[in-house]
Design a protein around this motif. Sequence first.
Motif, PDB file in Angstrom:
ATOM      1  N   ASP A   1      18.787  -3.568  23.461  1.00  0.00           N
ATOM      2  CA  ASP A   1      18.322  -4.091  24.740  1.00  0.00           C
ATOM      3  C   ASP A   1      17.548  -5.403  24.626  1.00  0.00           C
ATOM      4  O   ASP A   1      17.231  -6.022  25.648  1.00  0.00           O
ATOM      5  CB  ASP A   1      17.448  -3.048  25.451  1.00  0.00           C
ATOM      6  CG  ASP A   1      18.257  -1.827  25.880  1.00  0.00           C
ATOM      7  OD1 ASP A   1      19.479  -1.952  25.987  1.00  0.00           O
ATOM      8  OD2 ASP A   1      17.653  -0.766  26.106  1.00  0.00           O
ATOM      9  N   VAL A   2      17.224  -5.808  23.436  1.00  0.00           N
ATOM     10  CA  VAL A   2      16.598  -7.120  23.254  1.00  0.00           C
ATOM     11  C   VAL A   2      17.431  -8.019  22.352  1.00  0.00           C
ATOM     12  O   VAL A   2      17.102  -9.189  22.181  1.00  0.00           O
ATOM     13  CB  VAL A   2      15.172  -7.004  22.651  1.00  0.00           C
ATOM     14  CG1 VAL A   2      14.227  -6.348  23.637  1.00  0.00           C
ATOM     15  CG2 VAL A   2      15.188  -6.248  21.328  1.00  0.00           C
ATOM     16  N   ALA A   3      18.523  -7.479  21.789  1.00  0.00           N
ATOM     17  CA  ALA A   3      19.300  -8.234  20.800  1.00  0.00           C
ATOM     18  C   ALA A   3      20.680  -8.633  21.283  1.00  0.00           C
ATOM     19  O   ALA A   3      21.262  -9.590  20.774  1.00  0.00           O
ATOM     20  CB  ALA A   3      19.427  -7.414  19.509  1.00  0.00           C
ATOM     21  N   ILE A   4      21.227  -7.924  22.271  1.00  0.00           N
ATOM     22  CA  ILE A   4      22.595  -8.188  22.718  1.00  0.00           C
ATOM     23  C   ILE A   4      22.568  -8.747  24.138  1.00  0.00           C
ATOM     24  O   ILE A   4      22.210  -8.039  25.083  1.00  0.00           O
ATOM     25  CB  ILE A   4      23.445  -6.902  22.661  1.00  0.00           C
ATOM     26  CG1 ILE A   4      23.498  -6.367  21.223  1.00  0.00           C
ATOM     27  CG2 ILE A   4      24.850  -7.156  23.198  1.00  0.00           C
ATOM     28  CD1 ILE A   4      24.291  -5.096  21.060  1.00  0.00           C
TER      29      ILE A   4
ATOM     30  N   HIS B   1       8.703 -10.804  23.381  1.00  0.00           N
ATOM     31  CA  HIS B   1       9.971 -10.109  23.202  1.00  0.00           C
ATOM     32  C   HIS B   1      11.098 -10.978  22.659  1.00  0.00           C
ATOM     33  O   HIS B   1      12.088 -10.446  22.139  1.00  0.00           O
ATOM     34  CB  HIS B   1      10.425  -9.498  24.534  1.00  0.00           C
ATOM     35  CG  HIS B   1       9.691  -8.262  24.914  1.00  0.00           C
ATOM     36  ND1 HIS B   1       8.413  -8.274  25.444  1.00  0.00           N
ATOM     37  CD2 HIS B   1      10.040  -6.950  24.825  1.00  0.00           C
ATOM     38  CE1 HIS B   1       8.023  -7.046  25.681  1.00  0.00           C
ATOM     39  NE2 HIS B   1       8.975  -6.221  25.309  1.00  0.00           N
ATOM     40  N   TYR B   2      10.966 -12.294  22.763  1.00  0.00           N
ATOM     41  CA  TYR B   2      12.108 -13.141  22.425  1.00  0.00           C
ATOM     42  C   TYR B   2      11.817 -14.161  21.327  1.00  0.00           C
ATOM     43  O   TYR B   2      12.488 -15.185  21.239  1.00  0.00           O
ATOM     44  CB  TYR B   2      12.638 -13.822  23.694  1.00  0.00           C
ATOM     45  CG  TYR B   2      13.155 -12.807  24.687  1.00  0.00           C
ATOM     46  CD1 TYR B   2      14.356 -12.138  24.452  1.00  0.00           C
ATOM     47  CD2 TYR B   2      12.424 -12.476  25.822  1.00  0.00           C
ATOM     48  CE1 TYR B   2      14.833 -11.186  25.338  1.00  0.00           C
ATOM     49  CE2 TYR B   2      12.890 -11.518  26.718  1.00  0.00           C
ATOM     50  CZ  TYR B   2      14.086 -10.876  26.469  1.00  0.00           C
ATOM     51  OH  TYR B   2      14.545  -9.925  27.337  1.00  0.00           O
TER      52      TYR B   2
ATOM     53  N   THR C   1      19.271  -5.877  28.940  1.00  0.00           N
ATOM     54  CA  THR C   1      18.912  -7.256  28.585  1.00  0.00           C
ATOM     55  C   THR C   1      19.003  -8.160  29.805  1.00  0.00           C
ATOM     56  O   THR C   1      18.069  -8.914  30.110  1.00  0.00           O
ATOM     57  CB  THR C   1      19.844  -7.791  27.476  1.00  0.00           C
ATOM     58  OG1 THR C   1      19.805  -6.923  26.349  1.00  0.00           O
ATOM     59  CG2 THR C   1      19.417  -9.183  27.044  1.00  0.00           C
ATOM     60  N   SER C   2      20.129  -8.094  30.519  1.00  0.00           N
ATOM     61  CA  SER C   2      20.290  -8.925  31.711  1.00  0.00           C
ATOM     62  C   SER C   2      19.342  -8.484  32.819  1.00  0.00           C
ATOM     63  O   SER C   2      18.813  -9.319  33.568  1.00  0.00           O
ATOM     64  CB  SER C   2      21.745  -8.872  32.188  1.00  0.00           C
ATOM     65  OG  SER C   2      22.146  -7.540  32.472  1.00  0.00           O
ATOM     66  N   PHE C   3      19.092  -7.195  32.938  1.00  0.00           N
ATOM     67  CA  PHE C   3      18.135  -6.687  33.919  1.00  0.00           C
ATOM     68  C   PHE C   3      16.746  -7.254  33.667  1.00  0.00           C
ATOM     69  O   PHE C   3      16.069  -7.741  34.580  1.00  0.00           O
ATOM     70  CB  PHE C   3      18.088  -5.155  33.859  1.00  0.00           C
ATOM     71  CG  PHE C   3      16.879  -4.548  34.516  1.00  0.00           C
ATOM     72  CD1 PHE C   3      16.783  -4.460  35.896  1.00  0.00           C
ATOM     73  CD2 PHE C   3      15.824  -4.074  33.730  1.00  0.00           C
ATOM     74  CE1 PHE C   3      15.659  -3.904  36.500  1.00  0.00           C
ATOM     75  CE2 PHE C   3      14.697  -3.521  34.326  1.00  0.00           C
ATOM     76  CZ  PHE C   3      14.609  -3.434  35.713  1.00  0.00           C
TER      77      PHE C   3
ATOM     78  N   ASN D   1      19.186   5.214  25.005  1.00  0.00           N
ATOM     79  CA  ASN D   1      19.700   5.196  23.631  1.00  0.00           C
ATOM     80  C   ASN D   1      19.891   3.771  23.123  1.00  0.00           C
ATOM     81  O   ASN D   1      19.677   3.475  21.948  1.00  0.00           O
ATOM     82  CB  ASN D   1      21.029   5.957  23.553  1.00  0.00           C
ATOM     83  CG  ASN D   1      20.846   7.456  23.661  1.00  0.00           C
ATOM     84  OD1 ASN D   1      19.929   8.004  23.079  1.00  0.00           O
ATOM     85  ND2 ASN D   1      21.710   8.116  24.418  1.00  0.00           N
ATOM     86  N   SER D   2      20.297   2.870  24.022  1.00  0.00           N
ATOM     87  CA  SER D   2      20.498   1.479  23.607  1.00  0.00           C
ATOM     88  C   SER D   2      19.190   0.816  23.215  1.00  0.00           C
ATOM     89  O   SER D   2      19.146  -0.073  22.354  1.00  0.00           O
ATOM     90  CB  SER D   2      21.169   0.684  24.736  1.00  0.00           C
ATOM     91  OG  SER D   2      20.399   0.741  25.922  1.00  0.00           O
ATOM     92  N   SER D   3      18.084   1.255  23.830  1.00  0.00           N
ATOM     93  CA  SER D   3      16.774   0.722  23.441  1.00  0.00           C
ATOM     94  C   SER D   3      16.393   1.218  22.055  1.00  0.00           C
ATOM     95  O   SER D   3      15.834   0.471  21.244  1.00  0.00           O
ATOM     96  CB  SER D   3      15.704   1.163  24.457  1.00  0.00           C
ATOM     97  OG  SER D   3      15.950   0.610  25.729  1.00  0.00           O
TER      98      SER D   3
END
Length: 323
Positions: free
Chosen positions: A99-102, A156-157, A108-110, A92-94
């Motif tokens: 998952d790319v913004a926070i 992605h960044y 994100t950390s993974f 759901n977070s994706s």
Amino acid sequence: MNTSIKNIAAFTAGLLFVLSSCSGDFLDHKPTDAVDSGIVPVPSNAGRIFNGAWYNLFEYSSTYANIGYRALMLQDDMMADDVVSRPMYGFNSSYQFNDVAIPSDGRTSFAWYLIYKTIDNCNTAILIKGDSEELRQAQGQALALRAFCYLHLVQHYQFTYLKDKDAPCVPIYTEPTTSSTEPKGKSTVAQVYQQIFDDLNLAQDYLTNYVRKGDGQKFKPNTDVVNGLLARAYLLTGQWGEAAKAAEAARKGYSLMTTTAEYEGFNNISNKEWIWGSPQTLSQSDASYNFYYLDATYVGAYSSFMADPHLMDTFVKGDIRLP
């Protein structure tokens, strides 16, 4: 030209996860995500280090919803226009682009650890001193995998190369790091792509005489894989002619699967259409857990993903995907 590029995108983007019984050196070494620094830097260990880098990329996990690179592919699928998120565990977070913004988000950390740890392992192999053919081939594979990782990061960044090639993107590391390594600042998009092209061109040279020994080694980059990655990098930097040439070179010797094969589940590493894939066995198959999140009928599956019901409206009569 468009057909060639479309085909190579299908060939190189669809990294395969498959349960299979394989022999070959992928299974002859104990999997690892790192090798002791006192033993590693010798030519005879270069191939093992690459195997460890690959294993880290596809099998490392932080949660059941974060297992290897396949989890990041699912993240991208969830952020696309043709998927709807169900209120289930996993992604759901994706769907919300968290998952790319926070930075503090778990995936994100993974993702950051997964990609940079793989790069770090590749750096170790690449810097080993020696001049044997076996060493050069292992280093060529590490160079190709490092380029693949930086291709992921640069897409992605930051916005695209064609939008702003001078925008700050991600740090570039080409040497192994330790806990005391001074963190590097962001390189520009153009600098990241230059590193990608440098790695792929050198990998092309190192892998000139490399021949894979069967489908069990399909995870090891050869010149076809390098050409496929070059095609992708050329596309992303707007070099259309070079992209077509690289795509054409990558697909030589590969034929499209038959219609019969298209109904067989896309789960056989021996598929003649696929250039690059990740073979798995029952003892090395954590990444296969990712499929529990898809729109599945299997009892117990999370089924976090659902195809957008309006997507079917875009299919033409006779499309193989229609029931």
